[in-house]
Design a protein around this motif. Structure first.
Motif: not given
Length: 124
Positions: A1-2, A11-15, A32-33, A50-53
């Motif tokens: 994952g990235i 700040w993670a960009v996701t959607a 990853i999100f 936890i998501r271990n990118p």
């Protein structure tokens, strides 16, 4: 994952409809999100750990690699850190959706491919 972070350290960009998520997927990667139903997400270090990118990519507000990207180096148990996959893409190339975003996507795809090659060497 990235994990692609911008502006601040967590700040993670996701959607589902995020252009950045689309860019990652065009390159064969997965945010990853991606399971979060929001355009952007304020998160914390623990959620990322936890998501271990496999890759951590920083962007930001200016055209210099943010110093906080190196803070991740102390977390050697994260795949992105242990495989030296901490990268920076200038915001003009990945966050601002102009004609230059094509350059950013090309660079993003190269980063993802390098990470795949490193992973392949480890598992072979």
């Amino acid at each position: 994952g990235i994990d692609l972070q911008s502006n601040t350290k967590y700040w993670a960009v996701t959607a589902y409809s995020s252009p950045t998520r689309t860019h990652i997927e065009l390159c064969g990667g997965e945010n990853i999100f991606a399971d979060q139903e929001t355009l952007s997400l304020n998160t914390d270090m623990e959620s990322i750990i936890i998501r271990n990118p496999a890759i951590i990519i920083a962007s930001g507000n200016d055209n210099q690699r943010p110093l906080w990207l190196d803070d991740w180096k102390e977390w050697r148990n994260i795949e992105a850190v242990s495989n030296n996959n901490l990268h920076y893409i200038p915001p003009d190339l990945i966050q601002r959706h102009t004609i230059r975003v094509a350059q950013g996507i090309k660079y993003l795809c190269e980063v993802i491919e390098i990470a795949r090659q490193k992973q392949s060497m480890i598992t072979d």
